[in-house]
Design a protein around this motif. Structure first.
Motif, mmCIF file in Angstrom:
data_model
loop_
_atom_site.group_PDB
_atom_site.id
_atom_site.type_symbol
_atom_site.label_atom_id
_atom_site.label_comp_id
_atom_site.label_asym_id
_atom_site.label_seq_id
_atom_site.Cartn_x
_atom_site.Cartn_y
_atom_site.Cartn_z
ATOM 1 N N SER A 115 0.822 -1.204 0.000
ATOM 2 C CA SER A 115 0.000 0.000 0.000
ATOM 3 C C SER A 115 0.856 1.254 0.000
ATOM 4 C CB SER A 115 -0.913 0.017 1.230
ATOM 5 O OG SER A 115 -1.673 1.211 1.275
ATOM 6 N N ALA A 116 0.311 2.322 -0.612
ATOM 7 C CA ALA A 116 0.969 3.630 -0.561
ATOM 8 C C ALA A 116 0.689 4.308 0.776
ATOM 9 C CB ALA A 116 0.471 4.507 -1.711
ATOM 10 N N ARG A 117 -0.288 3.809 1.509
ATOM 11 C CA ARG A 117 -0.623 4.361 2.819
ATOM 12 C C ARG A 117 0.335 3.793 3.848
ATOM 13 N NH1 ARG A 117 -7.011 3.238 3.186
ATOM 14 N NH2 ARG A 117 -6.627 4.002 5.305
ATOM 15 N N GLN A 118 0.929 4.672 4.660
ATOM 16 C CA GLN A 118 1.948 4.239 5.605
ATOM 17 C C GLN A 118 1.528 4.408 7.064
ATOM 18 O OE1 GLN A 118 5.956 5.458 4.673
ATOM 19 N NE2 GLN A 118 5.473 5.770 2.524
ATOM 20 N N GLU A 119 0.233 4.632 7.287
ATOM 21 C CA GLU A 119 -0.236 4.809 8.655
ATOM 22 C C GLU A 119 -0.095 3.506 9.444
ATOM 23 O OE1 GLU A 119 -1.830 5.680 5.989
ATOM 24 O OE2 GLU A 119 -2.276 7.825 6.106
ATOM 25 N N ASP A 120 0.312 3.631 10.710
ATOM 26 C CA ASP A 120 0.486 2.451 11.551
ATOM 27 C C ASP A 120 -0.808 1.669 11.699
ATOM 28 O OD1 ASP A 120 3.142 2.986 11.906
ATOM 29 O OD2 ASP A 120 2.895 3.949 13.857
ATOM 30 N N ILE A 121 -1.948 2.376 11.733
ATOM 31 C CA ILE A 121 -3.226 1.688 11.932
ATOM 32 C C ILE A 121 -3.514 0.734 10.791
ATOM 33 C CG2 ILE A 121 -4.579 3.525 10.817
ATOM 34 C CD1 ILE A 121 -5.600 1.331 13.852
ATOM 35 N N ASP A 122 -3.089 1.077 9.564
ATOM 36 C CA ASP A 122 -3.282 0.175 8.425
ATOM 37 C C ASP A 122 -2.415 -1.068 8.568
ATOM 38 O OD1 ASP A 122 -5.178 1.726 7.120
ATOM 39 O OD2 ASP A 122 -3.677 2.905 6.070
ATOM 40 N N LYS A 123 -1.174 -0.875 9.027
ATOM 41 C CA LYS A 123 -0.279 -2.013 9.221
ATOM 42 C C LYS A 123 -0.831 -2.950 10.283
ATOM 43 C CE LYS A 123 3.782 0.823 8.157
ATOM 44 N NZ LYS A 123 5.082 1.329 8.663
ATOM 45 N N ILE A 124 -1.269 -2.362 11.401
ATOM 46 C CA ILE A 124 -1.787 -3.175 12.497
ATOM 47 C C ILE A 124 -3.058 -3.903 12.081
ATOM 48 C CG2 ILE A 124 -2.808 -3.057 14.809
ATOM 49 C CD1 ILE A 124 -0.848 -0.757 15.381
ATOM 50 N N ARG A 125 -3.920 -3.200 11.349
ATOM 51 C CA ARG A 125 -5.163 -3.838 10.897
ATOM 52 C C ARG A 125 -4.864 -4.998 9.951
ATOM 53 N NH1 ARG A 125 -9.982 -1.146 7.167
ATOM 54 N NH2 ARG A 125 -11.394 -2.946 7.259
ATOM 55 N N GLY A 126 -3.955 -4.772 9.005
ATOM 56 C CA GLY A 126 -3.617 -5.822 8.046
ATOM 57 C C GLY A 126 -3.016 -7.041 8.713
#
Length: 230
Positions: A79-90
């Motif tokens: 993903s181009a999105r680098q927010e921690d919440i996206d990483k944790i969710r994934g």
């Protein structure tokens, strides 16, 4: 030859990923639509999936969850999105890794190879077939299976490897940093929050109460400890 599925709506990026992977000996299929990509992943055999998060039809988080319900192969979110919440969710949905764009093609190939290598080590027929009993848990290392009160519990690769390592070393407190290096490898790029996410996922599946765990104890300020005699 190992077979990789790329689910990515930007065909230019998908083809670049494909070219580098094929140059390194992989067979690659591409899907540019979320729903079509999920159908392909579930109906055909692949060794690893590269999954973009922002997709038409269905986003990568939903696809990851659906695939993980049926298959245990490595899933790498892109993903181009680098927010921690996206990483944790994934990672919480069962992904094995999260790669932020832009990334070098060589880094991508290295991560794909690393995850496939670790997956092969876990699932190799040459692995020990001993069953580790921990209270009501039974962990079959060779078969890569976990049972709780004789009911099988599905754990993705990293969850299984983390649980197995802790269970084979009961009573010892391990820091998040040590666990990350042990399970993801010193060459992996990530954060120790990854360990907490996976511990929580394991607890949801094996603990009667996640807030009062029997097996994996949080030692505040130090890390985690496994109780073998429960």
């Amino acid at each position: 030859m190992k077979k990789v599925l790329i689910i990515e709506d930007d065909r230019g990026i998908a083809e670049l990923e494909r070219d580098y992977l094929e140059a390194n000996g992989f067979t690659v299929d591409i899907s540019t639509d979320g729903m079509a990509g999920e159908k392909t992943a579930l109906e055909h055999s692949f060794d690893l999936i590269l999954l973009d998060i922002m997709l038409p039809g269905q986003d990568g988080f939903q696809i990851c969850r659906h695939i993980r319900e049926h298959k245990n192969i490595p899933i790498l979110l892109v993903s181009a999105r680098q927010e921690d919440i996206d990483k944790i969710r994934g990672l919480g949905l069962g992904a094995d890794d999260y790669i932020a764009k832009p990334f070098s093609p060589n880094e991508l190939v290295a991560r794909v190879k690393a995850h496939l290598s670790r997956y092969e080590q876990l699932t190799s027929k040459e692995s020990r077939s001993d069953i580790l009993h921990c209270g009501e848990l039974a962990i079959d290392e060779g078969a890569h299976r976990v049972f709780l009160r004789d009911k099988e519990i599905l754990l993705p690769n990293k969850e299984f490897e983390l649980l197995l390592f802790l269970a084979k070393n009961p009573g010892i407190v391990f820091s998040k940093e040590l666990l990350f290096n042990r399970v993801w490898g010193t060459e992996a790029m990530g954060e120790t929050a990854t360990v907490s996410v996976h511990v929580n996922r394991i607890r949801e599946k094996i603990e009667t109460s996640s807030s009062h765990p029997r097996y994996i104890e949080t030692v505040w300020g130090a890390g985690y400890r496994f109780h073998g005699d429960t």
